[in-house]
Design an enzyme around this catalytic site. Structure first.
Site, PDB file in Angstrom:
ATOM      1  N   SER A 142     -10.737  -1.967  13.523  1.00 23.73           N
ATOM      2  CA  SER A 142     -11.218  -3.072  12.717  1.00 23.73           C
ATOM      3  C   SER A 142     -10.618  -3.008  11.322  1.00 23.73           C
ATOM      4  O   SER A 142     -10.121  -1.955  10.890  1.00 23.73           O
ATOM      5  CB  SER A 142     -12.744  -2.981  12.612  1.00 23.73           C
ATOM      6  OG  SER A 142     -13.280  -3.872  11.666  1.00 23.73           O
ATOM      7  N   TYR A 155     -21.092   1.240  10.750  1.00 24.01           N
ATOM      8  CA  TYR A 155     -19.967   0.572  11.401  1.00 24.01           C
ATOM      9  C   TYR A 155     -18.640   1.009  10.797  1.00 24.01           C
ATOM     10  O   TYR A 155     -17.693   1.348  11.508  1.00 24.01           O
ATOM     11  CB  TYR A 155     -20.143  -0.943  11.288  1.00 24.01           C
ATOM     12  CG  TYR A 155     -19.074  -1.701  12.008  1.00 24.01           C
ATOM     13  CD1 TYR A 155     -19.020  -1.688  13.403  1.00 24.01           C
ATOM     14  CD2 TYR A 155     -18.103  -2.413  11.323  1.00 24.01           C
ATOM     15  CE1 TYR A 155     -18.021  -2.370  14.078  1.00 24.01           C
ATOM     16  CE2 TYR A 155     -17.110  -3.095  11.989  1.00 24.01           C
ATOM     17  CZ  TYR A 155     -17.072  -3.080  13.364  1.00 24.01           C
ATOM     18  OH  TYR A 155     -16.080  -3.739  14.037  1.00 24.01           O
TER      19      TYR A 155
END
Length: 331
Positions: A142, A155
């Site tokens: 990501s 995250y």
């Protein structure tokens, strides 16, 4: 690319987190190109729905990607059912938002466990087959891997971890002719992202990004790009492509983020918008339910769902495994 043009046609691919979101998109794209695709994740009925249009080209395994024993069984059964995989995509993932001090420790730990440990467990389970086929392992990462943001600590920490893990794995396996790639994704239109937009704190996070970085991309387009690059055994995939340029200035991102956070977080706190979100998206809620129901760490039978939807006779499995990344969307 038409199925007959794909270099992966007739080979076997595995996608984790395949019940929804990006994982489901990847499974559809692969099977649509004639790749025999193993779908692994939570939510057996949804896995079967994704697999149904592809008949014998797709089969489902319901398993928790953090369960070593279950994933080892899945790997054995995928090879026995479809053949040894040439491609494994570690896509399963979870996300939550909110301040770290008030975050639920179990939820925070679960995000890291699924996103990071689950990727390592997936790699460990399928590496014997990838060594046999000289295959390719794609780790879904990501923008959060190098653009850490406040209020997304679990995250971001887990996505930075999977980036480091993939770099290590690539170096270890290069002489054994197994390719390892990292996919850096930005916002992808999964239910996780739609869920995130319900929370002021996460809406603000996206609103303070530059205009190109706020755009949410369709799952189908992201999946097609990833499979295109998988066919070429890419070392790195950037979706959108401009993320490659961000790599060059990544050292400057933390001070920039800190400067913006120092200005904006007090305002959000004053408005009462700094609550925790819990696990995001329907996949996250399914993970919570499955985790609550599991009697112990080794749940997940790992047996294939050989129902009509999967294109084969048999009985459904039990267990759990996350449904979409950013991983699901997470990118």
């Amino acid at each position: 690319m038409a199925p007959h043009d794909s270099p992966l046609r007739g080979r076997v691919a595995v996608v984790t987190g395949a019940a929804r979101g990006l994982g489901a998109g990847l499974a559809r794209e692969l099977a649509g190109r004639g790749v025999r695709t193993a779908l692994v994740g939570h939510e057996g009925p949804r896995l079967a729905e994704v697999a149904a249009p592809f008949g014998a080209l797709a089969a489902c395994w319901e398993a928790d990607v953090t369960d070593d024993a279950a994933m080892a069984r899945v790997a054995e059964e995928v090879t026995a059912t479809l053949g040894p995989p040439s491609v494994v995509i570690a896509n399963a993932g979870l996300a939550e938002g909110g301040p770290f001090p008030t975050s639920d420790p179990a939820t925070w730990r679960r995000v890291v466990d699924v996103n990071l440990t689950g990727s390592a467990t997936t790699a460990r389970a399928f590496l014997p087959a990838l060594l046999q086929t000289h295959g390719y392992f794609l780790q879904i990462a990501s923008l959060a891997s190098f653009g850490a943001a406040p209020l997304m600590s679990a995250y971001c920490a887990s996505k930075a971890g999977v980036e480091a893990f993939a770099h290590c794995l690539r170096a270890e396996l290069a002489h054994r002719h197994v390719g390892v790639g990292i996919a850096y994704l930005n916002w992808t239109a999964t239910d996780m992202i739609e869920d995130a937009d319900r929370y002021p704190v996460l809406r603000e996070l996206r609103a303070h990004m530059p205009p190109p970085a706020r755009r949410v991309r369709p799952v189908g387009a992201v999946a097609a790009r990833l499979v295109d690059r998988t066919e070429r055994r890419a070392v790195a995939v950037y979706v959108p492509a401009w993320l490659r340029a961000v790599q060059v200035v990544r050292a400057g991102l933390p001070p920039l983020v800190t400067r913006v956070a120092r200005r904006e977080l007090p305002r959000l706190a004053a408005d009462g918008d700094l609550g925790t979100t819990g696990l995001l998206g329907a996949g996250g809620r399914a993970d919570t339910a499955a985790t609550d129901e599991r009697p112990g760490p080794t749940v997940g039978s790992g047996r294939p769902d050989r129902s009509a939807a999967a294109g084969r006779p048999g009985d459904p499995a039990t267990g759990g495994g996350p449904g979409d990344t950013d991983s699901r969307g997470r990118g």
